[in-house]
Design a protein around this motif. Structure first.
Motif, PDB file in Angstrom:
ATOM      1  N   SER A   1     103.759  46.359  16.452  1.00 43.32           N
ATOM      2  CA  SER A   1     103.024  45.439  17.330  1.00 43.32           C
ATOM      3  C   SER A   1     103.876  44.202  17.600  1.00 43.32           C
ATOM      4  CB  SER A   1     101.699  45.007  16.694  1.00 43.32           C
ATOM      5  OG  SER A   1     100.821  46.106  16.534  1.00 43.32           O
ATOM      6  N   ALA A   2     103.840  43.728  18.840  1.00 41.98           N
ATOM      7  CA  ALA A   2     104.602  42.538  19.231  1.00 41.98           C
ATOM      8  C   ALA A   2     103.653  41.451  19.703  1.00 41.98           C
ATOM      9  CB  ALA A   2     105.584  42.885  20.345  1.00 41.98           C
ATOM     10  N   ASN A   3     103.819  40.246  19.148  1.00 42.13           N
ATOM     11  CA  ASN A   3     103.045  39.079  19.565  1.00 42.13           C
ATOM     12  C   ASN A   3     103.930  38.281  20.515  1.00 42.13           C
ATOM     13  OD1 ASN A   3     101.413  39.902  17.252  1.00 42.13           O
ATOM     14  ND2 ASN A   3     102.939  38.826  16.016  1.00 42.13           N
ATOM     15  N   ILE A   4     103.573  38.249  21.794  1.00 39.43           N
ATOM     16  CA  ILE A   4     104.458  37.654  22.793  1.00 39.43           C
ATOM     17  C   ILE A   4     104.007  36.238  23.152  1.00 39.43           C
ATOM     18  CG2 ILE A   4     105.380  37.891  25.115  1.00 39.43           C
ATOM     19  CD1 ILE A   4     105.217  40.892  24.807  1.00 39.43           C
ATOM     20  N   ALA A   5     104.932  35.297  22.982  1.00 40.04           N
ATOM     21  CA  ALA A   5     104.662  33.888  23.292  1.00 40.04           C
ATOM     22  C   ALA A   5     104.242  33.744  24.748  1.00 40.04           C
ATOM     23  CB  ALA A   5     105.900  33.042  23.016  1.00 40.04           C
TER      24      ALA A   5
ATOM     25  N   HIS B   1     109.846  50.671  23.883  1.00 36.10           N
ATOM     26  CA  HIS B   1     109.924  51.116  22.492  1.00 36.10           C
ATOM     27  C   HIS B   1     108.559  51.557  21.956  1.00 36.10           C
ATOM     28  CE1 HIS B   1     113.804  49.044  22.764  1.00 36.10           C
ATOM     29  NE2 HIS B   1     114.166  49.765  21.732  1.00 36.10           N
ATOM     30  N   SER B   2     107.580  51.698  22.850  1.00 32.98           N
ATOM     31  CA  SER B   2     106.224  52.139  22.473  1.00 32.98           C
ATOM     32  C   SER B   2     105.594  51.222  21.430  1.00 32.98           C
ATOM     33  CB  SER B   2     106.259  53.588  21.960  1.00 32.98           C
ATOM     34  OG  SER B   2     106.732  54.462  22.956  1.00 32.98           O
ATOM     35  N   VAL B   3     105.897  49.924  21.519  1.00 31.24           N
ATOM     36  CA  VAL B   3     105.326  48.923  20.626  1.00 31.24           C
ATOM     37  C   VAL B   3     104.118  48.288  21.316  1.00 31.24           C
ATOM     38  CG1 VAL B   3     105.733  46.697  19.503  1.00 31.24           C
ATOM     39  CG2 VAL B   3     107.504  48.459  19.461  1.00 31.24           C
ATOM     40  N   LYS B   4     103.002  48.211  20.607  1.00 30.90           N
ATOM     41  CA  LYS B   4     101.788  47.639  21.181  1.00 30.90           C
ATOM     42  C   LYS B   4     101.954  46.129  21.360  1.00 30.90           C
ATOM     43  CE  LYS B   4      99.576  51.562  21.222  1.00 30.90           C
ATOM     44  NZ  LYS B   4      99.247  52.238  22.496  1.00 30.90           N
ATOM     45  N   ILE B   5     101.287  45.591  22.373  1.00 33.51           N
ATOM     46  CA  ILE B   5     101.530  44.212  22.781  1.00 33.51           C
ATOM     47  C   ILE B   5     100.287  43.338  22.606  1.00 33.51           C
ATOM     48  CG2 ILE B   5     102.071  42.730  24.766  1.00 33.51           C
ATOM     49  CD1 ILE B   5     103.753  45.113  25.821  1.00 33.51           C
ATOM     50  N   GLY B   6     100.517  42.125  22.098  1.00 33.19           N
ATOM     51  CA  GLY B   6      99.435  41.160  21.940  1.00 33.19           C
ATOM     52  C   GLY B   6      99.859  39.794  22.426  1.00 33.19           C
ATOM     53  N   ALA B   7      98.873  38.976  22.781  1.00 39.46           N
ATOM     54  CA  ALA B   7      99.133  37.595  23.196  1.00 39.46           C
ATOM     55  C   ALA B   7      99.301  36.714  21.958  1.00 39.46           C
ATOM     56  CB  ALA B   7      97.990  37.077  24.058  1.00 39.46           C
ATOM     57  N   HIS B   8     100.228  35.771  22.051  1.00 43.95           N
ATOM     58  CA  HIS B   8     100.515  34.858  20.935  1.00 43.95           C
ATOM     59  C   HIS B   8     100.336  33.423  21.428  1.00 43.95           C
ATOM     60  CE1 HIS B   8     101.921  34.048  16.990  1.00 43.95           C
ATOM     61  NE2 HIS B   8     103.159  33.711  17.295  1.00 43.95           N
TER      62      HIS B   8
ATOM     63  N   ASN C   1     103.834  43.586  12.559  1.00 44.25           N
ATOM     64  CA  ASN C   1     103.881  42.810  13.795  1.00 44.25           C
ATOM     65  C   ASN C   1     104.987  41.763  13.744  1.00 44.25           C
ATOM     66  OD1 ASN C   1     102.753  39.858  13.488  1.00 44.25           O
ATOM     67  ND2 ASN C   1     101.370  41.100  12.227  1.00 44.25           N
ATOM     68  N   CYS C   2     105.496  41.416  14.915  1.00 45.40           N
ATOM     69  CA  CYS C   2     106.579  40.431  14.995  1.00 45.40           C
ATOM     70  C   CYS C   2     106.351  39.487  16.159  1.00 45.40           C
ATOM     71  CB  CYS C   2     107.909  41.156  15.174  1.00 45.40           C
ATOM     72  SG  CYS C   2     109.356  40.077  15.080  1.00 45.40           S
ATOM     73  N   ASP C   3     106.601  38.204  15.945  1.00 45.70           N
ATOM     74  CA  ASP C   3     106.493  37.192  16.991  1.00 45.70           C
ATOM     75  C   ASP C   3     107.754  37.260  17.852  1.00 45.70           C
ATOM     76  OD1 ASP C   3     104.271  36.512  15.525  1.00 45.70           O
ATOM     77  OD2 ASP C   3     105.189  34.750  14.606  1.00 45.70           O
ATOM     78  N   LEU C   4     107.585  37.544  19.142  1.00 45.02           N
ATOM     79  CA  LEU C   4     108.736  37.727  20.021  1.00 45.02           C
ATOM     80  C   LEU C   4     108.569  36.934  21.318  1.00 45.02           C
ATOM     81  CD1 LEU C   4     109.229  41.581  19.573  1.00 45.02           C
ATOM     82  CD2 LEU C   4     110.628  39.768  18.581  1.00 45.02           C
ATOM     83  N   GLY C   5     109.625  36.902  22.121  1.00 45.22           N
ATOM     84  CA  GLY C   5     109.604  36.171  23.377  1.00 45.22           C
ATOM     85  C   GLY C   5     109.597  34.669  23.192  1.00 45.22           C
TER      86      GLY C   5
ATOM     87  N   MET D   1      96.613  45.217  26.824  1.00 43.51           N
ATOM     88  CA  MET D   1      96.817  44.334  25.685  1.00 43.51           C
ATOM     89  C   MET D   1      96.101  44.916  24.477  1.00 43.51           C
ATOM     90  SD  MET D   1      95.880  40.230  25.362  1.00 43.51           S
ATOM     91  CE  MET D   1      96.635  39.865  26.957  1.00 43.51           C
ATOM     92  N   GLN D   2      96.777  44.917  23.324  1.00 40.49           N
ATOM     93  CA  GLN D   2      96.159  45.436  22.113  1.00 40.49           C
ATOM     94  C   GLN D   2      95.421  44.352  21.335  1.00 40.49           C
ATOM     95  OE1 GLN D   2      97.750  47.988  18.385  1.00 40.49           O
ATOM     96  NE2 GLN D   2      98.495  45.873  18.355  1.00 40.49           N
ATOM     97  N   HIS D   3      96.030  43.160  21.224  1.00 40.77           N
ATOM     98  CA  HIS D   3      95.489  42.161  20.305  1.00 40.77           C
ATOM     99  C   HIS D   3      95.818  40.743  20.735  1.00 40.77           C
ATOM    100  CE1 HIS D   3      99.699  42.587  18.977  1.00 40.77           C
ATOM    101  NE2 HIS D   3      99.573  41.355  18.499  1.00 40.77           N
ATOM    102  N   VAL D   4      95.242  39.806  20.011  1.00 42.06           N
ATOM    103  CA  VAL D   4      95.538  38.381  20.184  1.00 42.06           C
ATOM    104  C   VAL D   4      95.764  37.785  18.803  1.00 42.06           C
ATOM    105  CG1 VAL D   4      94.701  36.138  20.989  1.00 42.06           C
ATOM    106  CG2 VAL D   4      94.130  38.222  22.274  1.00 42.06           C
ATOM    107  N   LYS D   5      96.857  37.048  18.675  1.00 39.04           N
ATOM    108  CA  LYS D   5      97.162  36.380  17.407  1.00 39.04           C
ATOM    109  C   LYS D   5      97.596  34.944  17.699  1.00 39.04           C
ATOM    110  CE  LYS D   5     100.698  36.015  13.866  1.00 39.04           C
ATOM    111  NZ  LYS D   5     101.938  36.582  13.276  1.00 39.04           N
ATOM    112  N   PRO D   6      96.801  33.950  17.314  1.00 39.72           N
ATOM    113  CA  PRO D   6      97.219  32.551  17.512  1.00 39.72           C
ATOM    114  C   PRO D   6      98.529  32.265  16.780  1.00 39.72           C
ATOM    115  CG  PRO D   6      94.891  32.672  16.977  1.00 39.72           C
ATOM    116  CD  PRO D   6      95.452  34.042  16.722  1.00 39.72           C
ATOM    117  N   HIS D   7      99.235  31.262  17.272  1.00 38.92           N
ATOM    118  CA  HIS D   7     100.537  30.910  16.711  1.00 38.92           C
ATOM    119  C   HIS D   7     100.486  29.615  15.908  1.00 38.92           C
ATOM    120  CE1 HIS D   7     104.811  29.791  16.544  1.00 38.92           C
ATOM    121  NE2 HIS D   7     104.436  28.601  16.994  1.00 38.92           N
TER     122      HIS D   7
END
Length: 262
Positions: free
Chosen positions: A31-35, A56-63, A7-11, A106-112
């Motif tokens: 997986s992408a964690n979007i700010a 890019h078929s990358v799953k998306i999560g809230a960050h 996973n990568c923190d993006l946006g 949305m796939q996931h949630v990851k706090p920042h």
């Protein structure tokens, strides 16, 4: 065989910005964690990042992070569990709106940042954040520091919970991350970082700064998109994992709720 999510923190920028490197990183993560605007990001950046991740078929999560733009969400704030709950629900809603326009889930949630680290140690805050995720959608996956109060809270609620490890951070003997205030908090050598990840995935161990072997579970590995050499490292780590027979796949694609070994 072993498997892991990258996973990568993006946006995490503002206004009209160059998408080149961010788009390139998406070729190597799952997986992408979007700010969501509190610690970084804005509506235009969120929309563009969602669009790129989908392409890019990358799953998306809230960050979701703390409301601290100047400190990039990395400074602790005295918040109540209820405030933590409300912040997470609010920011999830912002991202969910953009996902709906693309008919994407949305796939996931990851706090920042500080919110993530606070929830790793504070059981009440962890419970509030886990409850926020569950109340919005119990099918979401909660990302949290491996073995932390946050992952435990998610598991108690019945959320599918991913134990996260870090490629570019050092660890303490209690399994916590070394504070960024310390000079040895970050690993800048890509070979050392990749070797640490392989050990965590295959052996379930990391060597702490106190030279002790700490047990952990590595379901997903974090790559920091704001790192100086983020793209080069993303490519290098992806290749290293493949060479070590570790399958890279988004967690929502894994069979059932089993993690680690394929």
């Amino acid at each position: 065989m072993f498997q892991v999510d990258l996973n990568c923190d993006l946006g995490e920028s503002f206004g009209r910005f160059k998408l080149g490197e961010q788009e390139e990183i998406l070729k190597y993560v799952t997986s992408a964690n979007i700010a969501c605007g509190f610690h970084s990001g804005d509506p235009s950046v969120m929309r563009e990042t969602v669009k790129l991740a989908i392409s890019h078929s990358v799953k998306i999560g809230a960050h979701p992070g703390l409301p601290d733009l100047n400190g990039f969400g990395r400074r602790e704030m005295a918040i109540t569990p209820q405030e933590g709950y409300d912040m997470v629900v609010y920011q999830m809603g912002a991202l969910q709106g953009f996902l709906a326009t693309f008919n994407e889930k949305m796939q996931h949630v990851k706090p920042h940042g500080a919110l993530y680290n606070m929830a790793a140690k504070d059981p009440k805050l962890a419970e509030a954040i886990a409850q926020a995720v569950y109340d919005v959608s119990p099918s979401l996956i909660l990302f949290g520091l491996s073995g932390s109060a946050l992952t435990k809270a998610g598991e108690r609620l019945g959320l599918r919970t991913a134990h996260e490890v870090f490629a570019d951070r050092t660890y303490q003997a209690d399994g916590s991350l070394t504070s960024r205030k310390q000079k040895d908090a970050l690993i800048t050598d890509q070979e050392q970082s990749a070797a640490q990840v392989v050990k965590m995935v295959k052996e379930g161990k990391v060597i702490s700064q106190q030279k002790t072997a700490v047990s952990l579970r590595a379901d997903t590995v974090c790559l920091h998109g704001d790192g100086e050499h983020a793209l080069l490292f993303a490519k290098y780590l992806n290749g290293t994992l493949e060479k070590n027979n570790i399958t890279i796949s988004a967690i929502s694609n894994w069979e059932g709720a089993s993690y680690g070994k394929c």
